[in-house]
Design an enzyme around this catalytic site. Structure first.
Site, PDB file in Angstrom:
ATOM      1  N   PRO A  86     -51.529   9.494  35.379  1.00 46.19           N
ATOM      2  CA  PRO A  86     -50.317   9.475  34.560  1.00 46.19           C
ATOM      3  C   PRO A  86     -49.251   8.490  35.038  1.00 46.19           C
ATOM      4  CG  PRO A  86     -51.067  11.731  34.852  1.00 46.19           C
ATOM      5  CD  PRO A  86     -51.932  10.882  35.739  1.00 46.19           C
ATOM      6  N   PHE A 109     -51.975   2.451  46.977  1.00 47.63           N
ATOM      7  CA  PHE A 109     -51.195   3.374  47.789  1.00 47.63           C
ATOM      8  C   PHE A 109     -50.292   2.577  48.741  1.00 47.63           C
ATOM      9  CE2 PHE A 109     -54.187   7.330  47.764  1.00 47.63           C
ATOM     10  CZ  PHE A 109     -53.894   7.508  46.424  1.00 47.63           C
ATOM     11  N   GLU A 126     -47.437   0.719  34.568  1.00 45.34           N
ATOM     12  CA  GLU A 126     -48.048  -0.552  34.212  1.00 45.34           C
ATOM     13  C   GLU A 126     -47.799  -0.935  32.754  1.00 45.34           C
ATOM     14  OE1 GLU A 126     -52.045  -3.023  35.405  1.00 45.34           O
ATOM     15  OE2 GLU A 126     -52.158  -0.847  35.362  1.00 45.34           O
ATOM     16  N   HIS A 166     -63.126   3.478  39.461  1.00 50.36           N
ATOM     17  CA  HIS A 166     -62.216   2.839  40.410  1.00 50.36           C
ATOM     18  C   HIS A 166     -62.992   2.562  41.691  1.00 50.36           C
ATOM     19  CE1 HIS A 166     -58.879   1.468  42.533  1.00 50.36           C
ATOM     20  NE2 HIS A 166     -57.944   2.297  42.088  1.00 50.36           N
ATOM     21  N   LYS A 183     -61.658  -0.030  34.254  1.00 51.63           N
ATOM     22  CA  LYS A 183     -62.055   1.122  35.061  1.00 51.63           C
ATOM     23  C   LYS A 183     -62.687   2.235  34.226  1.00 51.63           C
ATOM     24  CE  LYS A 183     -59.014   0.314  38.973  1.00 51.63           C
ATOM     25  NZ  LYS A 183     -58.572  -1.032  38.563  1.00 51.63           N
ATOM     26  N   HIS A 191     -54.651  -2.971  36.119  1.00 55.30           N
ATOM     27  CA  HIS A 191     -55.181  -2.065  37.137  1.00 55.30           C
ATOM     28  C   HIS A 191     -55.676  -0.778  36.458  1.00 55.30           C
ATOM     29  CE1 HIS A 191     -55.785  -0.559  41.128  1.00 55.30           C
ATOM     30  NE2 HIS A 191     -54.882   0.408  41.012  1.00 55.30           N
ATOM     31  N   CYS A 246     -56.432  -0.121  47.205  1.00 52.15           N
ATOM     32  CA  CYS A 246     -56.957  -0.668  45.954  1.00 52.15           C
ATOM     33  C   CYS A 246     -56.560  -2.118  45.681  1.00 52.15           C
ATOM     34  CB  CYS A 246     -56.528   0.224  44.796  1.00 52.15           C
ATOM     35  SG  CYS A 246     -56.830   1.964  45.120  1.00 52.15           S
TER      36      CYS A 246
END
Length: 388
Positions: A284, A374, A290, A313, A308, A279, A154
């Site tokens: 959760p 990730f 963030e 996403h 988003k 982002h 991402c």
């Protein structure tokens, strides 16, 4: 290092097929949301964010990701022709962030292979290689400079812009066509479902009811050069958590390194940032990290949003689409809206989420945009109106 300018850009997503439609959606009372229902392999359903119109057919193009790329190129064909003529094809480079390439187009041929023992003769394995979209971009446009793929989940779309800036500063190219493109795939949608990370309804970033993401599709491309332009990429910062394969480091320590580096490179003080494009995945753990990070660095009053809840996403394209939305916000002086169910999670650190049609309380000159992925991949970009 020299100044890096964005001289042109194109965009499409659930918000619209081009800049004009995207702007109209962002400024509407009720922006679009992920609203197409798809069935998952396990029998449940999720919403996805599909492009609002059909893409034009392109002769010889066999994957939707490349079809998207060709469409984005067409939106700024004149500007691309201009840099090719000015610098020569060997001084124009390309960098594409993506994660899906042609993996969707491989699913049915693979099923045929399993059932019949033979591959469909029209299937090309190279379509699903990560380098395929970059290779297509180069062949479709016709430049001869270096071209490569960034595939860091991402953060890919944002990292493509940072990598383009490094190309320019290193003298590897005089113009770089860069950005992120991803299309919908049953593989990725079901993969996120296997991680218990998809929402059955439109996602709700920072809501107490949030339960996961909606996958979306789309992309944005940019032309970066050292030539004076309307917008400037003044800062970028990258880091790695080295914490967990799919979960962010809870305190946001790694993400903070990326944000601080971007601010330092841009010679930008915290108080000079006018808007934070988060982002905000609606998972959760990401939202908790963030909100903690934004509150710690910028306080609780800095206008911020995740888009988003509208675009879904878009994975490898997410950071690039955010960058395009930031440029629209700088040009038109509006806050990109945070669209969710309005039920704030009181367990999160306080931040100031924008609302649809909320008017800026000050002139917007500087926007910070963050992407987290990730593997603990983090990046922050700072985009400013040139000369502001």
């Amino acid at each position: 290092m020299s100044k890096i300018f964005i001289n042109a850009y194109s965009v499409c997503s659930r918000l619209g097929m081009n800049k004009k439609e995207t702007l109209e959606s962002l400024r509407s009372v009720a922006p679009p949301v992920p609203d197409e229902t798809v069935e998952l392999a396990g029998g449940s359903t999720t919403k996805v964010a599909v492009l609002p119109k059909e893409l034009p057919e392109v002769a010889g193009v066999t994957t939707r990701t490349n079809q998207l790329t060709a469409y984005l190129v067409s939106q700024m064909q004149n500007e691309i022709d201009g840099v090719l003529q000015k610098y020569g094809s060997n001084r124009v480079a390309g960098i594409i962030g993506t994660s899906t390439t042609g993996v969707e187009e491989a699913i049915d041929p693979l099923q045929k292979r399993i059932e019949d023992g033979d591959w469909d003769q029209s299937y090309r394995f190279s379509d699903q290689e990560l380098g395929d979209t970059a290779e297509f971009l180069q062949a479709h446009i016709g430049f001869d400079g270096p071209c490569h793929t960034v595939s860091t989940a991402c953060t890919s779309g944002s990292k493509a812009l940072a990598a383009a800036a490094r190309y320019l500063n290193a003298g590897i190219a005089d113009a770089v066509i860069c950005g992120g493109v991803d299309s919908l795939s049953r593989l990725t949608t079901n993969g996120f479902d296997a991680l218990d990370s998809v929402s059955p309804d439109a996602c709700t970033p920072f809501s107490k009811n949030r339960c996961g993401i909606n996958i979306g599709e789309g992309g944005a491309l940019f032309i970066l050069t050292k030539d004076e332009g309307l917008w400037e990429l003044t800062g970028w910062g990258e880091s790695s958590d080295a914490y967990h394969m799919s979960s962010p480091e809870p305190s946001g320590a790694g993400a903070e390194l990326a944000v601080r580096e971007a601010l330092q490179r841009a010679d930008c003080k915290v108080e000079e940032v006018d808007f934070i494009h988060m982002h905000g995945t609606a998972t959760p753990l990401n939202d908790a990290m963030e909100s903690t990070l934004v509150n710690r660095i910028f306080g609780s009053d800095k206008p911020c949003a995740s888009t988003k809840g509208m675009t879904g996403h878009t994975l490898g394209a997410a950071g690039a689409i955010q960058a395009a939305i930031n440029i629209l916000a700088l040009d038109e002086q509006f806050y990109p809206p945070h669209v969710f169910d309005g039920e704030w999670d009181e367990e999160l650190e306080k931040i100031s989420l924008t609302k649809p049609q909320q008017k800026p309380n000050t002139q917007i000159k500087t926007i910070l945009s963050s992407s987290y992925a990730f593997g603990g991949s983090n990046i922050a970009l700072i985009i400013e109106k040139a000369g502001a």
